[in-house]
Write a protein that holds these residues in place. Structure first.
Motif, PDB file in Angstrom:
ATOM      1  N   ASP A  94       0.722  -1.419  -0.007  1.00  0.00           N
ATOM      2  CA  ASP A  94      -0.078   0.028   0.040  1.00  0.00           C
ATOM      3  C   ASP A  94       0.846   1.227  -0.058  1.00  0.00           C
ATOM      4  O   ASP A  94       0.216   2.317  -0.011  1.00  0.00           O
ATOM      5  N   ARG A  95       2.179   1.019  -0.142  1.00  0.00           N
ATOM      6  CA  ARG A  95       3.206   2.439  -0.183  1.00  0.00           C
ATOM      7  C   ARG A  95       3.595   2.593  -1.466  1.00  0.00           C
ATOM      8  O   ARG A  95       3.804   1.632  -2.365  1.00  0.00           O
ATOM      9  N   PHE A  96       3.669   3.959  -1.805  1.00  0.00           N
ATOM     10  CA  PHE A  96       4.627   4.306  -3.044  1.00  0.00           C
ATOM     11  C   PHE A  96       5.823   3.846  -3.043  1.00  0.00           C
ATOM     12  O   PHE A  96       6.585   3.774  -1.899  1.00  0.00           O
ATOM     13  N   LYS A  97       6.676   3.683  -4.173  1.00  0.00           N
ATOM     14  CA  LYS A  97       8.113   3.611  -4.117  1.00  0.00           C
ATOM     15  C   LYS A  97       8.688   4.924  -4.224  1.00  0.00           C
ATOM     16  O   LYS A  97       8.163   6.033  -4.910  1.00  0.00           O
ATOM     17  N   SER A  98       9.982   5.117  -3.917  1.00  0.00           N
ATOM     18  CA  SER A  98      10.428   6.224  -3.652  1.00  0.00           C
ATOM     19  C   SER A  98      11.030   6.557  -5.060  1.00  0.00           C
ATOM     20  O   SER A  98      11.455   5.877  -5.815  1.00  0.00           O
ATOM     21  N   PRO A  99      10.840   7.986  -5.559  1.00  0.00           N
ATOM     22  CA  PRO A  99      11.169   8.256  -6.948  1.00  0.00           C
ATOM     23  C   PRO A  99      12.831   8.266  -7.013  1.00  0.00           C
ATOM     24  O   PRO A  99      13.341   8.178  -8.288  1.00  0.00           O
ATOM     25  N   SER A 106      14.064   0.882  -5.380  1.00  0.00           N
ATOM     26  CA  SER A 106      14.081  -0.193  -4.789  1.00  0.00           C
ATOM     27  C   SER A 106      13.533  -0.208  -3.145  1.00  0.00           C
ATOM     28  O   SER A 106      13.451  -1.273  -2.387  1.00  0.00           O
ATOM     29  N   ARG A 107      13.186   1.077  -2.857  1.00  0.00           N
ATOM     30  CA  ARG A 107      12.886   1.307  -1.662  1.00  0.00           C
ATOM     31  C   ARG A 107      11.279   1.826  -1.603  1.00  0.00           C
ATOM     32  O   ARG A 107      11.149   2.715  -2.202  1.00  0.00           O
ATOM     33  N   ASP A 108      10.566   1.449  -0.271  1.00  0.00           N
ATOM     34  CA  ASP A 108       9.203   2.181  -0.345  1.00  0.00           C
ATOM     35  C   ASP A 108       9.435   3.490   0.479  1.00  0.00           C
ATOM     36  O   ASP A 108      10.388   3.802   1.005  1.00  0.00           O
ATOM     37  N   THR A 109       8.476   4.300   0.234  1.00  0.00           N
ATOM     38  CA  THR A 109       8.630   5.564   0.972  1.00  0.00           C
ATOM     39  C   THR A 109       8.007   5.372   2.241  1.00  0.00           C
ATOM     40  O   THR A 109       7.412   4.391   2.574  1.00  0.00           O
ATOM     41  N   VAL A 110       8.720   6.286   3.078  1.00  0.00           N
ATOM     42  CA  VAL A 110       8.568   6.209   4.535  1.00  0.00           C
ATOM     43  C   VAL A 110       7.500   7.353   5.039  1.00  0.00           C
ATOM     44  O   VAL A 110       7.088   7.633   6.189  1.00  0.00           O
ATOM     45  N   ILE A 111       7.213   8.095   4.020  1.00  0.00           N
ATOM     46  CA  ILE A 111       6.153   9.340   4.278  1.00  0.00           C
ATOM     47  C   ILE A 111       4.832   8.892   4.459  1.00  0.00           C
ATOM     48  O   ILE A 111       4.184   8.084   3.585  1.00  0.00           O
ATOM     49  N   ARG A 112       4.192   9.358   5.634  1.00  0.00           N
ATOM     50  CA  ARG A 112       2.827   9.058   5.730  1.00  0.00           C
ATOM     51  C   ARG A 112       1.904  10.164   5.475  1.00  0.00           C
ATOM     52  O   ARG A 112       0.905  10.078   4.671  1.00  0.00           O
ATOM     53  N   ASP A 113       2.243  11.337   6.061  1.00  0.00           N
ATOM     54  CA  ASP A 113       1.563  12.541   5.971  1.00  0.00           C
ATOM     55  C   ASP A 113       2.210  13.424   5.056  1.00  0.00           C
ATOM     56  O   ASP A 113       3.391  14.198   5.469  1.00  0.00           O
ATOM     57  N   HIS A 114       2.111  13.385   3.650  1.00  0.00           N
ATOM     58  CA  HIS A 114       2.763  14.174   2.621  1.00  0.00           C
ATOM     59  C   HIS A 114       2.651  15.717   2.772  1.00  0.00           C
ATOM     60  O   HIS A 114       3.221  16.306   2.649  1.00  0.00           O
ATOM     61  N   ASP A 115       1.407  15.907   3.196  1.00  0.00           N
ATOM     62  CA  ASP A 115       1.087  17.633   3.339  1.00  0.00           C
ATOM     63  C   ASP A 115       1.795  18.279   4.330  1.00  0.00           C
ATOM     64  O   ASP A 115       2.333  19.100   3.964  1.00  0.00           O
ATOM     65  N   SER A 116       2.065  17.347   5.524  1.00  0.00           N
ATOM     66  CA  SER A 116       2.722  18.071   6.405  1.00  0.00           C
ATOM     67  C   SER A 116       4.079  18.152   6.090  1.00  0.00           C
ATOM     68  O   SER A 116       4.799  19.002   6.977  1.00  0.00           O
ATOM     69  N   LEU A 117       4.907  17.503   5.540  1.00  0.00           N
ATOM     70  CA  LEU A 117       6.017  17.418   5.060  1.00  0.00           C
ATOM     71  C   LEU A 117       6.556  18.225   3.809  1.00  0.00           C
ATOM     72  O   LEU A 117       7.713  18.621   3.523  1.00  0.00           O
ATOM     73  N   LYS A 118       5.352  18.438   2.903  1.00  0.00           N
ATOM     74  CA  LYS A 118       5.750  19.346   1.881  1.00  0.00           C
ATOM     75  C   LYS A 118       6.408  20.489   1.935  1.00  0.00           C
ATOM     76  O   LYS A 118       7.194  20.788   1.037  1.00  0.00           O
ATOM     77  N   LYS A 119       6.018  21.308   2.861  1.00  0.00           N
ATOM     78  CA  LYS A 119       6.654  22.764   2.932  1.00  0.00           C
ATOM     79  C   LYS A 119       7.811  22.862   3.440  1.00  0.00           C
ATOM     80  O   LYS A 119       8.931  23.206   3.060  1.00  0.00           O
ATOM     81  N   PRO A 120       8.076  22.159   4.759  1.00  0.00           N
ATOM     82  CA  PRO A 120       9.539  22.023   5.321  1.00  0.00           C
ATOM     83  C   PRO A 120      10.499  21.265   4.681  1.00  0.00           C
ATOM     84  O   PRO A 120      11.766  21.683   4.846  1.00  0.00           O
ATOM     85  N   LYS A 126       7.872  17.903  -3.990  1.00  0.00           N
ATOM     86  CA  LYS A 126       6.797  17.924  -4.926  1.00  0.00           C
ATOM     87  C   LYS A 126       5.797  17.259  -4.787  1.00  0.00           C
ATOM     88  O   LYS A 126       5.721  16.283  -3.586  1.00  0.00           O
ATOM     89  N   GLU A 127       4.599  17.156  -5.519  1.00  0.00           N
ATOM     90  CA  GLU A 127       3.384  16.520  -5.404  1.00  0.00           C
ATOM     91  C   GLU A 127       3.472  15.196  -5.002  1.00  0.00           C
ATOM     92  O   GLU A 127       2.961  14.442  -4.358  1.00  0.00           O
ATOM     93  N   SER A 128       4.468  14.451  -6.250  1.00  0.00           N
ATOM     94  CA  SER A 128       4.707  13.084  -6.290  1.00  0.00           C
ATOM     95  C   SER A 128       5.901  12.717  -5.672  1.00  0.00           C
ATOM     96  O   SER A 128       6.347  11.453  -5.958  1.00  0.00           O
ATOM     97  N   GLU A 129       6.481  13.497  -4.870  1.00  0.00           N
ATOM     98  CA  GLU A 129       7.820  13.140  -4.333  1.00  0.00           C
ATOM     99  C   GLU A 129       7.898  12.364  -2.936  1.00  0.00           C
ATOM    100  O   GLU A 129       7.429  12.849  -1.993  1.00  0.00           O
ATOM    101  N   TYR A 130       7.631  11.145  -2.968  1.00  0.00           N
ATOM    102  CA  TYR A 130       7.366  10.205  -1.714  1.00  0.00           C
ATOM    103  C   TYR A 130       8.590   9.687  -1.619  1.00  0.00           C
ATOM    104  O   TYR A 130       9.040   8.662  -2.132  1.00  0.00           O
ATOM    105  N   LEU A 131       9.590  10.252  -0.344  1.00  0.00           N
ATOM    106  CA  LEU A 131      10.837   9.761  -0.445  1.00  0.00           C
ATOM    107  C   LEU A 131      11.198   8.648   0.649  1.00  0.00           C
ATOM    108  O   LEU A 131      10.111   8.270   1.478  1.00  0.00           O
ATOM    109  N   ASP A 132      12.238   7.650   0.376  1.00  0.00           N
ATOM    110  CA  ASP A 132      12.533   6.879   1.325  1.00  0.00           C
ATOM    111  C   ASP A 132      13.410   7.060   2.344  1.00  0.00           C
ATOM    112  O   ASP A 132      13.567   8.250   2.322  1.00  0.00           O
ATOM    113  N   ALA A 133      13.791   6.610   3.392  1.00  0.00           N
ATOM    114  CA  ALA A 133      14.322   7.016   4.788  1.00  0.00           C
ATOM    115  C   ALA A 133      15.828   7.614   4.086  1.00  0.00           C
ATOM    116  O   ALA A 133      16.292   8.850   4.807  1.00  0.00           O
TER     117      ALA A 133
END
Length: 280
Positions: free
Chosen positions: A160-165, A169-183, A187-194
């Protein structure tokens, strides 16, 4: 009898290159250098460094040390690897403290950070100084063979997790993208791994490295550059570092601007007279 111990630390190129912003590139390079210096500093307690010559001035991903008498190279290598894992995990925990507690998944993040460092070691007894050249060549062959037997651990994967762009090879560790978008300037599609998340945070907050590696002495050249940079830019911080796409467009903009410049002498009287004579 003393032993020659060599250590290779990775990844290098692919780790640094996995970035969207130039601040990510710099953070990845600095983090890798700190890890290499940490390893050199650790093994220097149990022997004499051959390369790099100084643990604080080092930064290469390869280390060669001549261990003291009765030092077990296997134990030194194992404990050095453990030290690097703990240092990287400390940086990860520092990053988590700066972010919202519910915005990042800790379990997949801890697993990715724990298994990230590629650590290879080989050692060989050194009977005397005369046999150093031969022992060094044999040691390089042993290390090459060890690196060919790559360790592989399947990272935790969640359907149920996106892959890191930046590292698919790693899943994203971001759960709440909106709260981390500004700090984190996501980007909208940027779900990063650890690891990518850690590089982004270090790029925005370079002081994280200083808190994780307090024994690391800063280069005078780096300190001088930072002072000059602060004077040249009144609000100099990591957030002002342009992205890689901005750097590419700056180069294109410069070429277009140069091509649009008027040719010297195009509107001079002599040029006009010469053009009229050719038409006639």
């Amino acid at each position: 009898m003393r032993n020659l111990l060599t250590i290779s630390i990775g990844p290098v190129q692919e780790f640094i290159a996995a970035a969207r912003k130039t601040a990510d590139l710099q953070a990845g390079s600095n983090l890798r250098q700190r890890l290499a210096c940490e390893a050199a500093n650790y093994v220097s307690r149990y022997g004499e460094l051959v390369f790099p010559s100084d643990a604080a001035e080092g930064g290469a991903n390869k280390i060669l040390v001549l261990l003291h008498e009765n030092e077990d190279p296997k134990v030194v290598a194992r404990e050095c690897h453990k030290c690097l894992k703990e240092s990287l995990m400390k940086c990860w925990q520092t990053v988590l403290e700066k972010l919202s507690e519910k915005a990042v998944g800790k379990e997949p993040g801890n697993n990715q950070v724990k298994n990230f460092v590629e650590f290879y070691a080989a050692w060989m007894p050194l009977e005397d100084e005369a046999s150093y050249t031969t022992a060094r060549k044999d040691l390089e062959h042993l290390l090459a063979g060890r690196k060919a037997l790559r360790d592989f651990k399947q990272p935790l994967s969640y359907p149920d997790r996106f892959k890191s762009p930046l590292d698919p090879s790693r899943d994203t560790v971001i759960r709440d993208h909106d709260s981390l978008k500004k700090p984190l300037k996501l980007k909208e599609s940027e779900y990063l791994d650890a690891i990518s998340l850690m590089k982004r945070s270090i790029g925005l907050h370079p002081d994280i490295l200083d808190s994780c590696f307090p024994t690391r002495r800063k280069h005078e050249m780096v300190a001088t550059f930072q002072k000059q940079d602060q004077h040249s830019r009144p609000q100099s911080d990591a957030s002002n570092v342009p992205s890689t796409s901005e750097m590419a467009f700056r180069s294109l903009e410069r070429r277009v601007r140069d091509a649009a410049r008027p040719i010297a002498g195009l509107h001079s009287p002599s040029f006009r007279q010469d053009a009229q004579n050719r038409r006639a």
